[in-house]
Design an enzyme around this catalytic site. Structure first.
Site, PDB file in Angstrom:
ATOM      1  N   ARG A   1       1.297  -1.088  -0.146  1.00 28.88           N
ATOM      2  CA  ARG A   1      -0.396  -0.075  -0.119  1.00 28.88           C
ATOM      3  C   ARG A   1       0.171   1.238  -0.606  1.00 28.88           C
ATOM      4  O   ARG A   1      -0.098   2.550  -0.772  1.00 28.88           O
ATOM      5  CB  ARG A   1      -1.101   0.404   1.232  1.00 28.88           C
TER       6      ARG A   1
ATOM      7  N   GLU B   1       0.733  -5.704  13.197  1.00 30.03           N
ATOM      8  CA  GLU B   1       0.345  -5.869  14.243  1.00 30.03           C
ATOM      9  C   GLU B   1      -0.815  -7.691  13.873  1.00 30.03           C
ATOM     10  O   GLU B   1      -1.014  -7.970  14.972  1.00 30.03           O
ATOM     11  CB  GLU B   1      -0.841  -5.027  13.364  1.00 30.03           C
TER      12      GLU B   1
HETATM   13  O1  LIG Z   1       3.145  -0.802  12.377  1.00 29.24           O
HETATM   14  P1  LIG Z   1       3.080  -2.238  11.611  1.00 29.24           P
HETATM   15  O2  LIG Z   1       1.878  -3.173  12.705  1.00 29.24           O
HETATM   16  O3  LIG Z   1       3.892  -2.367  10.522  1.00 29.24           O
HETATM   17  O4  LIG Z   1       1.926  -2.117  10.270  1.00 29.24           O
HETATM   18  C1  LIG Z   1       1.906  -1.361   9.449  1.00 29.24           C
HETATM   19  C2  LIG Z   1       1.875  -1.484   7.695  1.00 29.24           C
HETATM   20  O5  LIG Z   1       1.221  -2.627   7.919  1.00 29.24           O
HETATM   21  C3  LIG Z   1       0.358  -2.721   6.833  1.00 29.24           C
HETATM   22  O6  LIG Z   1       0.952  -3.105   5.640  1.00 29.24           O
HETATM   23  P2  LIG Z   1       1.192  -5.147   4.923  1.00 29.24           P
HETATM   24  O7  LIG Z   1       2.167  -5.371   5.733  1.00 29.24           O
HETATM   25  O8  LIG Z   1      -0.187  -5.624   6.082  1.00 29.24           O
HETATM   26  O9  LIG Z   1       1.297  -5.130   3.666  1.00 29.24           O
HETATM   27  P3  LIG Z   1       0.265  -4.636   2.499  1.00 29.24           P
HETATM   28  O10 LIG Z   1       0.842  -2.683   1.982  1.00 29.24           O
HETATM   29  O11 LIG Z   1       0.849  -5.316   1.757  1.00 29.24           O
HETATM   30  O12 LIG Z   1      -1.217  -5.012   2.616  1.00 29.24           O
HETATM   31  C4  LIG Z   1       0.532  -1.263   6.463  1.00 29.24           C
HETATM   32  O13 LIG Z   1       0.178  -1.095   4.552  1.00 29.24           O
HETATM   33  C5  LIG Z   1       1.283  -0.920   7.239  1.00 29.24           C
HETATM   34  O14 LIG Z   1       2.727  -1.112   6.132  1.00 29.24           O
HETATM   35  N1  LIG Z   2      -5.768  -2.264  11.558  1.00 31.35           N
HETATM   36  C1  LIG Z   2      -4.974  -2.109  10.459  1.00 31.35           C
HETATM   37  N2  LIG Z   2      -5.408  -1.408   9.507  1.00 31.35           N
HETATM   38  C2  LIG Z   2      -4.556  -1.580   7.811  1.00 31.35           C
HETATM   39  N3  LIG Z   2      -4.216  -1.464   7.580  1.00 31.35           N
HETATM   40  C3  LIG Z   2      -2.651  -2.184   9.381  1.00 31.35           C
HETATM   41  N4  LIG Z   2      -1.668  -2.785   9.247  1.00 31.35           N
HETATM   42  C4  LIG Z   2      -1.111  -3.116  10.740  1.00 31.35           C
HETATM   43  N5  LIG Z   2      -2.868  -2.871  11.636  1.00 31.35           N
HETATM   44  C5  LIG Z   2      -3.332  -2.609  10.073  1.00 31.35           C
END
Ligand SMILES: O=P(O)(O)OC[C@H]1O[C@H](OP(=O)(O)OP(=O)(O)O)[C@H](O)[C@@H]1O
Ligand SMILES: Nc1ncnc2[nH]cnc12
Length: 184
Positions: free
Chosen positions: A72, A109
């Site tokens: 994202r 998370e």
């Molecule tokens: O602060 P954190 O606990 O590290 O979480 C935040 C991250 O989690 C999500 O990415 P994700 O790894 O789910 O990847 P995506 O963008 O491919 O869905 C979001 O886009 C952040 O990069």
């Molecule tokens: N609650 C949440 N929603 C979307 N992206 C996330 N990445 C980590 N936690 C998330």
């Protein structure tokens, strides 16, 4: 001008980001930005507000590169780099980058992962704006700033659309300034 862009972005975030309970696992309330991205004016508003964070008062870029994290983060960081007129650098999940990389393992998370960055992504001393959609535990952001530092560059700002305030993610980011459009 910058204040107006930020107000428009906050309005769009409030209206167009939806909560999905129990995704990707029970107990997580997932912040889904798909409706925001699908709204032309809303998407433009958040890109404009994020780009303002990489400019000085005279509108000149104060960063050399913009970094986005897979997946994202890519969607937001690439258009911000174009608006600023600077380069974009991808931070990718393990095994996707073809050249020599630095690697950092991290927790987020809902799980654990490894992020990578090309070792030659920056000229030493470059100033970097890091952009993502959500700051949750801060694991992804911290790993990214660590990768940038290993390349001899410096994360000067970490900017996100939304901070999940109850997870206190900014506490793990040390002295990297954090900019948040909305705290949820
Ligand atoms: O602060 P954190 O606990 O590290 O979480 C935040 C991250 O989690 C999500 O990415 P994700 O790894 O789910 O990847 P995506 O963008 O491919 O869905 C979001 O886009 C952040 O990069
Ligand atoms: N609650 C949440 N929603 C979307 N992206 C996330 N990445 C980590 N936690 C998330």
């Amino acid at each position: 001008m910058a204040t107006q862009a930020r107000d428009r972005a906050v309005e769009a975030l409030t209206r167009l980001v939806r909560d999905i309970p129990d995704f990707p696992e029970p107990g997580i309330v997932f912040k889904d930005i798909a409706p925001l991205l699908a709204d032309g004016a809303g998407f433009a508003a958040v890109i404009s507000a994020l780009a303002d964070l990489g400019r000085d008062a005279d509108g000149r870029p104060v960063v050399d590169k913009v970094v986005g994290m897979e997946a994202r983060g890519f969607i937001l960081a690439a258009p911000v780099a174009v608006e600023l007129g600077v380069g974009f650098v991808p931070v990718r999940k393990a095994g996707k980058l073809p050249h020599e990389t630095h690697r950092v393992a991290y927790a987020l998370e809902y799980g654990e992962a490894v992020l990578e960055l090309h070792q030659d992504a920056f000229t030493p001393g470059e100033r970097v704006l890091v952009i993502d959609d959500v700051l949750a535990t801060g694991g992804t952001a911290r790993a990214t700033c660590e990768l940038i530092a290993r390349c001899g560059a410096r994360a000067v700002t970490f900017a996100v659309l939304m901070e999940l305030g109850f997870l206190s993610g900014r506490a793990v980011l040390g002295d990297v300034p954090v900019e948040v459009l909305a705290t949820v």
